[in-house]
Design a protein around this motif. Structure first.
Motif, PDB file in Angstrom:
ATOM      1  N   ALA A 317       0.837  -1.205   0.000  1.00 24.58           N
ATOM      2  CA  ALA A 317       0.000   0.000   0.000  1.00 24.58           C
ATOM      3  C   ALA A 317       0.871   1.254   0.000  1.00 24.58           C
ATOM      4  O   ALA A 317       0.517   2.272  -0.609  1.00 24.58           O
ATOM      5  CB  ALA A 317      -0.933  -0.016   1.216  1.00 24.58           C
ATOM      6  N   VAL A 318       2.025   1.174   0.667  1.00 24.39           N
ATOM      7  CA  VAL A 318       2.968   2.303   0.652  1.00 24.39           C
ATOM      8  C   VAL A 318       3.443   2.559  -0.783  1.00 24.39           C
ATOM      9  O   VAL A 318       3.503   3.701  -1.244  1.00 24.39           O
ATOM     10  CB  VAL A 318       4.174   2.033   1.583  1.00 24.39           C
ATOM     11  CG1 VAL A 318       5.312   3.012   1.314  1.00 24.39           C
ATOM     12  CG2 VAL A 318       3.741   2.118   3.053  1.00 24.39           C
ATOM     13  N   ALA A 319       3.758   1.471  -1.478  1.00 23.49           N
ATOM     14  CA  ALA A 319       4.214   1.625  -2.870  1.00 23.49           C
ATOM     15  C   ALA A 319       3.135   2.306  -3.708  1.00 23.49           C
ATOM     16  O   ALA A 319       3.430   3.171  -4.536  1.00 23.49           O
ATOM     17  CB  ALA A 319       4.573   0.257  -3.454  1.00 23.49           C
ATOM     18  N   LEU A 320       1.877   1.930  -3.475  1.00 26.17           N
ATOM     19  CA  LEU A 320       0.783   2.556  -4.229  1.00 26.17           C
ATOM     20  C   LEU A 320       0.674   4.045  -3.902  1.00 26.17           C
ATOM     21  O   LEU A 320       0.470   4.877  -4.785  1.00 26.17           O
ATOM     22  CB  LEU A 320      -0.555   1.865  -3.915  1.00 26.17           C
ATOM     23  CG  LEU A 320      -0.702   0.431  -4.408  1.00 26.17           C
ATOM     24  CD1 LEU A 320      -2.035  -0.151  -3.949  1.00 26.17           C
ATOM     25  CD2 LEU A 320      -0.607   0.375  -5.926  1.00 26.17           C
ATOM     26  N   ALA A 321       0.827   4.356  -2.612  1.00 25.57           N
ATOM     27  CA  ALA A 321       0.742   5.763  -2.205  1.00 25.57           C
ATOM     28  C   ALA A 321       1.891   6.568  -2.807  1.00 25.57           C
ATOM     29  O   ALA A 321       1.720   7.722  -3.205  1.00 25.57           O
ATOM     30  CB  ALA A 321       0.739   5.874  -0.673  1.00 25.57           C
ATOM     31  N   CYS A 322       3.071   5.958  -2.897  1.00 23.97           N
ATOM     32  CA  CYS A 322       4.207   6.636  -3.561  1.00 23.97           C
ATOM     33  C   CYS A 322       3.852   6.910  -5.018  1.00 23.97           C
ATOM     34  O   CYS A 322       4.098   8.000  -5.543  1.00 23.97           O
ATOM     35  CB  CYS A 322       5.470   5.778  -3.505  1.00 23.97           C
ATOM     36  SG  CYS A 322       6.166   5.647  -1.851  1.00 23.97           S
ATOM     37  N   GLY A 323       3.258   5.899  -5.663  1.00 24.52           N
ATOM     38  CA  GLY A 323       2.898   6.049  -7.068  1.00 24.52           C
ATOM     39  C   GLY A 323       1.818   7.101  -7.276  1.00 24.52           C
ATOM     40  O   GLY A 323       1.674   7.636  -8.364  1.00 24.52           O
ATOM     41  N   ALA A 324       1.053   7.392  -6.219  1.00 20.15           N
ATOM     42  CA  ALA A 324      -0.022   8.364  -6.349  1.00 20.15           C
ATOM     43  C   ALA A 324       0.426   9.774  -5.948  1.00 20.15           C
ATOM     44  O   ALA A 324      -0.369  10.709  -5.982  1.00 20.15           O
ATOM     45  CB  ALA A 324      -1.211   7.947  -5.467  1.00 20.15           C
ATOM     46  N   ASN A 325       1.693   9.912  -5.582  1.00 17.64           N
ATOM     47  CA  ASN A 325       2.201  11.225  -5.191  1.00 17.64           C
ATOM     48  C   ASN A 325       1.994  12.229  -6.330  1.00 17.64           C
ATOM     49  O   ASN A 325       2.508  12.035  -7.425  1.00 17.64           O
ATOM     50  CB  ASN A 325       3.695  11.099  -4.852  1.00 17.64           C
ATOM     51  CG  ASN A 325       4.361  12.447  -4.638  1.00 17.64           C
ATOM     52  OD1 ASN A 325       3.679  13.433  -4.336  1.00 17.64           O
ATOM     53  ND2 ASN A 325       5.669  12.483  -4.809  1.00 17.64           N
ATOM     54  N   LEU A 343      15.804   0.352  -8.105  1.00 16.89           N
ATOM     55  CA  LEU A 343      15.038   1.596  -8.149  1.00 16.89           C
ATOM     56  C   LEU A 343      13.537   1.396  -8.238  1.00 16.89           C
ATOM     57  O   LEU A 343      12.773   2.262  -7.855  1.00 16.89           O
ATOM     58  CB  LEU A 343      15.494   2.456  -9.339  1.00 16.89           C
ATOM     59  CG  LEU A 343      16.883   3.075  -9.214  1.00 16.89           C
ATOM     60  CD1 LEU A 343      17.082   4.143 -10.262  1.00 16.89           C
ATOM     61  CD2 LEU A 343      17.098   3.669  -7.822  1.00 16.89           C
ATOM     62  N   SER A 344      13.093   0.281  -8.784  1.00 18.67           N
ATOM     63  CA  SER A 344      11.665   0.013  -9.040  1.00 18.67           C
ATOM     64  C   SER A 344      11.068   1.157  -9.878  1.00 18.67           C
ATOM     65  O   SER A 344      11.783   1.809 -10.611  1.00 18.67           O
ATOM     66  CB  SER A 344      10.888  -0.219  -7.746  1.00 18.67           C
ATOM     67  OG  SER A 344      10.719   0.958  -7.018  1.00 18.67           O
ATOM     68  N   GLY A 345       9.806   1.400  -9.723  1.00 20.12           N
ATOM     69  CA  GLY A 345       9.152   2.342 -10.644  1.00 20.12           C
ATOM     70  C   GLY A 345       9.215   3.790 -10.194  1.00 20.12           C
ATOM     71  O   GLY A 345       9.564   4.106  -9.058  1.00 20.12           O
ATOM     72  N   TYR A 346       8.882   4.666 -11.125  1.00 19.88           N
ATOM     73  CA  TYR A 346       8.747   6.092 -10.809  1.00 19.88           C
ATOM     74  C   TYR A 346       7.724   6.655 -11.775  1.00 19.88           C
ATOM     75  O   TYR A 346       7.821   6.436 -12.985  1.00 19.88           O
ATOM     76  CB  TYR A 346      10.096   6.801 -10.974  1.00 19.88           C
ATOM     77  CG  TYR A 346      10.135   8.231 -10.454  1.00 19.88           C
ATOM     78  CD1 TYR A 346       9.683   8.548  -9.169  1.00 19.88           C
ATOM     79  CD2 TYR A 346      10.630   9.266 -11.251  1.00 19.88           C
ATOM     80  CE1 TYR A 346       9.747   9.855  -8.704  1.00 19.88           C
ATOM     81  CE2 TYR A 346      10.689  10.571 -10.791  1.00 19.88           C
ATOM     82  CZ  TYR A 346      10.246  10.861  -9.509  1.00 19.88           C
ATOM     83  OH  TYR A 346      10.297  12.150  -9.045  1.00 19.88           O
ATOM     84  N   ARG A 347       6.744   7.338 -11.216  1.00 19.34           N
ATOM     85  CA  ARG A 347       5.643   7.832 -12.025  1.00 19.34           C
ATOM     86  C   ARG A 347       6.108   8.691 -13.195  1.00 19.34           C
ATOM     87  O   ARG A 347       5.487   8.729 -14.238  1.00 19.34           O
ATOM     88  CB  ARG A 347       4.726   8.640 -11.100  1.00 19.34           C
ATOM     89  CG  ARG A 347       3.488   9.176 -11.750  1.00 19.34           C
ATOM     90  CD  ARG A 347       2.566   9.683 -10.655  1.00 19.34           C
ATOM     91  NE  ARG A 347       1.457  10.417 -11.224  1.00 19.34           N
ATOM     92  CZ  ARG A 347       0.512  10.997 -10.491  1.00 19.34           C
ATOM     93  NH1 ARG A 347       0.557  10.906  -9.171  1.00 19.34           N
ATOM     94  NH2 ARG A 347      -0.462  11.658 -11.061  1.00 19.34           N
ATOM     95  N   TRP A 348       7.238   9.372 -13.024  1.00 18.66           N
ATOM     96  CA  TRP A 348       7.697  10.281 -14.071  1.00 18.66           C
ATOM     97  C   TRP A 348       8.916   9.734 -14.818  1.00 18.66           C
ATOM     98  O   TRP A 348       9.682  10.484 -15.394  1.00 18.66           O
ATOM     99  CB  TRP A 348       7.971  11.657 -13.462  1.00 18.66           C
ATOM    100  CG  TRP A 348       6.721  12.217 -12.859  1.00 18.66           C
ATOM    101  CD1 TRP A 348       5.679  12.771 -13.542  1.00 18.66           C
ATOM    102  CD2 TRP A 348       6.337  12.227 -11.476  1.00 18.66           C
ATOM    103  NE1 TRP A 348       4.683  13.112 -12.668  1.00 18.66           N
ATOM    104  CE2 TRP A 348       5.060  12.804 -11.403  1.00 18.66           C
ATOM    105  CE3 TRP A 348       6.968  11.792 -10.305  1.00 18.66           C
ATOM    106  CZ2 TRP A 348       4.379  12.959 -10.186  1.00 18.66           C
ATOM    107  CZ3 TRP A 348       6.301  11.953  -9.102  1.00 18.66           C
ATOM    108  CH2 TRP A 348       5.018  12.532  -9.055  1.00 18.66           C
ATOM    109  N   GLY A 349       9.094   8.404 -14.739  1.00 19.27           N
ATOM    110  CA  GLY A 349      10.169   7.787 -15.510  1.00 19.27           C
ATOM    111  C   GLY A 349      11.351   7.431 -14.635  1.00 19.27           C
ATOM    112  O   GLY A 349      11.878   8.264 -13.888  1.00 19.27           O
ATOM    113  N   ILE A 350      11.792   6.203 -14.766  1.00 19.15           N
ATOM    114  CA  ILE A 350      12.856   5.679 -13.906  1.00 19.15           C
ATOM    115  C   ILE A 350      14.174   6.426 -14.116  1.00 19.15           C
ATOM    116  O   ILE A 350      14.950   6.615 -13.177  1.00 19.15           O
ATOM    117  CB  ILE A 350      13.014   4.159 -14.150  1.00 19.15           C
ATOM    118  CG1 ILE A 350      13.864   3.499 -13.070  1.00 19.15           C
ATOM    119  CG2 ILE A 350      13.583   3.859 -15.513  1.00 19.15           C
ATOM    120  CD1 ILE A 350      13.051   2.681 -12.137  1.00 19.15           C
TER     121      ILE A 350
END
Ligand code: ZN
Length: 370
Positions: A317-325, A343-350
């Motif tokens: 759920a933390v990962a989802l909240a990070c993705g929703a930042n 690094l895993s994912g980043y909403r604006w590009g890894i």
């Protein structure tokens, strides 16, 4: 109007053999949409074909139409080796099974298991999964998720309450829904329904060393910072996310705020306390507050963050909240990595995440990595 009883011929129930001109037209056009509805035989060759068969067109006077393969065979014809009409009914049977499974998924109150679905349509789970994926291009689970997403979106936009939409979509409990809602909607259900209704904001686009950047702010603070390669796409995304908000281009004084954000991207370790107006669920707010405590030049894992908010089992759920930042860099979700340091994912590009972390590491050489 009464209808004479018909012998059951499920594969051909919408074919009327009286309408031979239409059938002949389908054969002349090699219209594949008629495949499985009827076959035609050719007296001179003794074979029967599906309407779309690529063989040379037979003369009309040698052609007869049949409701089904078995009827063509009963009349003494054999299946064409080129178009294999006798294999269509098998494919059609699969399509019917898959359609049946889709209806079960759509009407179920709780997502059925793969085993339940397979049993309902009398197939082995392995076989069912394979034909479902071959026919639809996605797995049964992905289909179920997509369906629920659509139901929730439709109902929230119709103004139904979140709880009603959740129950109507077949989520077992609203707890299960909230855990997935960021995945499904990209934001919390309440925020989605509002779509920024009543919000007024200014926005501006700028160029920075990581590409295009969009900054939007309400009177209370920054509500969106996003980065990408295409300024127009960023602008469209903002209008989509806040479709009910009043959005205008930033005035001259707004440029100062944009300059501060760009400065933050160029020096992400800089300690700049920008006013924020970010809306999210209580859980998201808690996670975002925890992210702001991760010191520049250091990283934390999703489970570190989960522990820091006293919810050690909620790493996902933390990962989802990070993705929703909604605000890149200002809430430093780029400092959260996998437990193994990946690094895993980043909403604006890894690549932007990597660049931000590199900048922090080089501008703060004295900091120790955790
Ligand atoms: Zn053929």
């Amino acid at each position: 109007m009464t209808r004479a009883p018909r012998i059951a011929k499920p594969k051909s129930k919408d074919v009327k053999l009286t309408d031979v001109n239409r059938l002949w037209a389908a054969v002349v056009a090699r219209d594949a949409t008629h495949d499985g509805r009827f076959v035609y035989s050719v007296a001179t060759t003794g074979v029967y074909c599906r309407p779309s068969c690529a063989s040379r067109l037979a003369r009309r006077e040698n052609v007869r139409f049949h409701d089904s393969c078995s009827m063509a065979e009963a009349a003494g014809f054999r299946a064409c080796q080129r178009c294999k009409p006798d294999q269509i009914s098998l494919q059609n049977g699969y399509a019917a099974k898959v359609t049946q499974a889709c209806r079960i998924i759509e009407t179920a109150m709780v997502m059925p298991t793969l085993a339940d679905l397979a049993a309902a349509i009398e197939m082995s789970p392995f076989h069912f999964h394979r034909i479902f994926k071959t026919t639809t291009g996605i797995t049964p689970k992905a289909y179920a998720t997509a369906h629920r997403r659509k139901v929730v979106r439709d109902q929230l936009s119709k103004g139904q309450s979140v709880t009603e939409a959740v129950y109507d979509s077949g989520f077992h409990s609203s707890g299960g829904f909230y855990a997935q809602s960021t995945d499904l909607l990209g934001m919390s259900p309440t925020a989605f329904r509002k779509c920024g209704a009543g919000m007024r904001m200014q926005f501006a686009l700028a160029h920075c060393s990581l590409g295009e950047i969009l900054v939007a702010a309400t009177g209370r603070g920054i509500c969106a910072i996003s980065m990408g390669d295409d300024a127009e796409a960023l602008r469209r995304d903002l209008h989509h996310r806040f479709s009910d908000a009043q959005i205008s281009s930033g005035d001259k004084s707004f440029n100062k705020l944009v300059a501060q954000v760009v400065a933050l991207v160029e020096r992400p370790g800089g300690n700049m306390d920008l006013p924020l107006d970010v809306r999210g669920t209580a859980f998201q707010q808690q996670v975002w507050a925890a992210l702001k405590k991760i010191r520049p030049g250091t990283t934390a894992s999703y489970s570190d963050v989960a522990k820091s908010i006293a919810q050690p089992s909620s790493a996902r759920a933390v990962a989802l909240a990070c993705g929703a930042n909604p605000v890149a860099v200002a809430i430093p979700c780029h400092r959260v990595v996998k437990s193994d340091g990946a690094l895993s994912g980043y909403r604006w590009g890894i690549e932007r995440k990597r660049a931000l972390l590199d900048r922090e590491a080089t501008s703060k050489p004295s900091r120790t990595k955790k």
